[in-house]
Design an enzyme around this catalytic site. Structure first.
Site, PDB file in Angstrom:
ATOM      1  N   TRP A 128      -4.208  -1.036  10.708  1.00 46.30           N
ATOM      2  CA  TRP A 128      -2.902  -0.410  10.860  1.00 46.30           C
ATOM      3  C   TRP A 128      -3.088   0.670  11.937  1.00 46.30           C
ATOM      4  O   TRP A 128      -3.981   1.524  11.801  1.00 46.30           O
ATOM      5  CB  TRP A 128      -2.466   0.271   9.577  1.00 46.30           C
ATOM      6  N   TYR A 150      -1.058   3.583  14.233  1.00 45.22           N
ATOM      7  CA  TYR A 150       0.165   4.311  14.541  1.00 45.22           C
ATOM      8  C   TYR A 150      -0.178   5.574  15.322  1.00 45.22           C
ATOM      9  O   TYR A 150      -0.873   6.460  14.793  1.00 45.22           O
ATOM     10  CB  TYR A 150       0.896   4.707  13.251  1.00 45.22           C
ATOM     11  N   ARG A 182       0.089   9.112  16.239  1.00 47.46           N
ATOM     12  CA  ARG A 182       0.733  10.163  15.454  1.00 47.46           C
ATOM     13  C   ARG A 182      -0.095  11.447  15.538  1.00 47.46           C
ATOM     14  O   ARG A 182      -1.324  11.406  15.518  1.00 47.46           O
ATOM     15  CB  ARG A 182       0.864   9.718  13.995  1.00 47.46           C
ATOM     16  N   ASP A 207       0.810  -1.220   0.000  1.00 53.22           N
ATOM     17  CA  ASP A 207       0.000   0.000   0.000  1.00 53.22           C
ATOM     18  C   ASP A 207       0.839   1.264   0.000  1.00 53.22           C
ATOM     19  O   ASP A 207       0.301   2.367   0.074  1.00 53.22           O
ATOM     20  CB  ASP A 207      -0.930   0.003   1.219  1.00 53.22           C
ATOM     21  N   GLN A 208       2.168   1.141  -0.133  1.00 53.70           N
ATOM     22  CA  GLN A 208       3.026   2.312   0.026  1.00 53.70           C
ATOM     23  C   GLN A 208       3.014   3.271  -1.156  1.00 53.70           C
ATOM     24  O   GLN A 208       3.559   4.371  -1.057  1.00 53.70           O
ATOM     25  CB  GLN A 208       4.483   1.875   0.295  1.00 53.70           C
ATOM     26  N   ARG A 247       8.446  -2.879   2.223  1.00 52.72           N
ATOM     27  CA  ARG A 247       9.685  -2.457   1.568  1.00 52.72           C
ATOM     28  C   ARG A 247      10.776  -3.513   1.627  1.00 52.72           C
ATOM     29  O   ARG A 247      11.526  -3.697   0.660  1.00 52.72           O
ATOM     30  CB  ARG A 247      10.199  -1.166   2.207  1.00 52.72           C
ATOM     31  N   ASN A 267       3.890  -0.428  14.792  1.00 51.34           N
ATOM     32  CA  ASN A 267       5.338  -0.312  14.737  1.00 51.34           C
ATOM     33  C   ASN A 267       5.922  -0.925  16.003  1.00 51.34           C
ATOM     34  O   ASN A 267       5.393  -0.711  17.103  1.00 51.34           O
ATOM     35  CB  ASN A 267       5.764   1.154  14.636  1.00 51.34           C
ATOM     36  N   ASP A 319       9.588   4.800  -2.236  1.00 51.74           N
ATOM     37  CA  ASP A 319       9.971   3.426  -1.895  1.00 51.74           C
ATOM     38  C   ASP A 319      10.265   2.569  -3.114  1.00 51.74           C
ATOM     39  O   ASP A 319      10.682   1.413  -2.965  1.00 51.74           O
ATOM     40  CB  ASP A 319       8.846   2.743  -1.096  1.00 51.74           C
ATOM     41  N   LYS A 378      -1.769  -4.070  13.131  1.00 55.27           N
ATOM     42  CA  LYS A 378      -0.398  -3.849  12.667  1.00 55.27           C
ATOM     43  C   LYS A 378       0.148  -2.612  13.360  1.00 55.27           C
ATOM     44  O   LYS A 378      -0.413  -1.513  13.220  1.00 55.27           O
ATOM     45  CB  LYS A 378      -0.369  -3.661  11.151  1.00 55.27           C
TER      46      LYS A 378
END
Length: 299
Positions: free
Chosen positions: A173, A175, A177, A39-40, A262, A208, A48, A206
């Site tokens: 996901w 995170y 932030r 999905d990047q 990645r 970090n 990437d 998911k």
């Protein structure tokens, strides 16, 4: 880990068999997820996919699909548009549709992040029914700590419920932030975020990996309860370092698999496939580091 321990009450009896079949496909019966993240292209634009150390073939989206088609994976996560375009040529890949995304063009120092929903679960179900593609689940990103966290929590809660109603897995996901988040890798904060996703009812979260290694990660695994934790793969590193880190996360911290982008797709096709297979051996088969490295090296 028994698959029958996954028994969310919002999966209706008529969809229970489909849900378990998707779980079996995504975890290969292990209860651990091997998610290949693709999905990047929105999240990081083209950063990437080109540059020093990145395989030239990574410049085209088809590279992602070729890896997922040839490697042993659980699910390949990417946007619905790419799946619609390339899926007919790669019908055997198990897909997870990412329902929201944002670019990195606006820094957190300028505005708190809000990743708007692009598609709804009904669109995913229509694609599944009309195309015959193997769509196992949906994914969505939240940013706890953002001023817009409430909007994202509400969207995520609705998506998870609707996904389960149609026998689909739900992966979040998550995170921390925003301008009020001092350290998004703080172990206690990440554990709190994992707990939020448990409250939303997702199958997997998911995150970090926090600072402090596997010992610190255990707090997040406990906080998530029956929502299984997987860690983002992060930036490109050596295959051996990556596999050792994954092995420790699973065997020392108790995470339930991996979510890697990645570190896989920036490599040439043959190497990317071998690394996927090594990751899956750890995720699905409890392979040792030595066995995983032999798979990666083609020995």
């Amino acid at each position: 880990m028994s698959l029958h321990s996954f028994k969310p009450a919002d999966v209706p009896p008529t969809e229970r068999a489909r849900y378990l079949a998707n779980l079996e496909r995504a975890t290969q019966g292990s209860g651990r997820l091997m998610l290949m993240a693709g999905d990047q292209k929105v999240e990081h634009l083209n950063d990437d996919f080109v540059g020093a150390g990145v395989a030239e073939e990574d410049g085209t989206p088809e590279h992602l699909f070729r890896i997922a088609a040839q490697a042993r994976i659980g699910v390949f996560a990417t946007q619905l548009g790419l799946i619609s375009s390339y899926g007919p040529d790669f019908p055997d890949i198990p897909y997870l549709v990412k329902l929201n995304a944002k670019t990195n063009l606006v820094p957190t120092t300028s505005a708190d992040p809000y990743s708007h929903q692009w598609h709804d679960v009904e669109q995913v179900v229509r694609l599944r029914e009309t195309s015959g593609l193997n769509i196992a689940g949906v994914g969505y990103t939240i940013y706890p700590g953002s001023l817009y966290e409430g909007n994202m929590f509400a969207e995520a809660a609705r998506i998870i419920s609707e996904a389960h109603q149609h026998g689909l897995l739900a992966v979040i996901w998550a995170y921390p932030r925003g301008q009020h988040v001092a350290d998004e890798y703080d172990p206690h904060l990440i554990a709190g975020v994992a707990g939020i996703v448990a409250c939303l009812g997702a199958d997997f979260v998911k995150i970090n990996a926090p600072t402090g290694g596997p010992t610190a990660l255990r707090e997040a695994v406990r906080a998530a309860g029956r929502t299984r934790v997987v860690c983002a793969g992060g930036g490109e590193t050596s295959a051996e370092d990556f596999l050792r880190r994954l092995h420790a996360q699973i065997n020392e911290a108790g995470v339930a698999g991996s979510a890697t982008g990645r570190n896989i797709h920036q490599r040439p096709l043959d190497e990317a496939v071998r690394l996927c297979n090594a990751i899956s051996a750890i995720d699905f088969d409890n392979a040792s580091i030595d066995d995983a490295l032999r798979i990666y090296r083609g020995a």
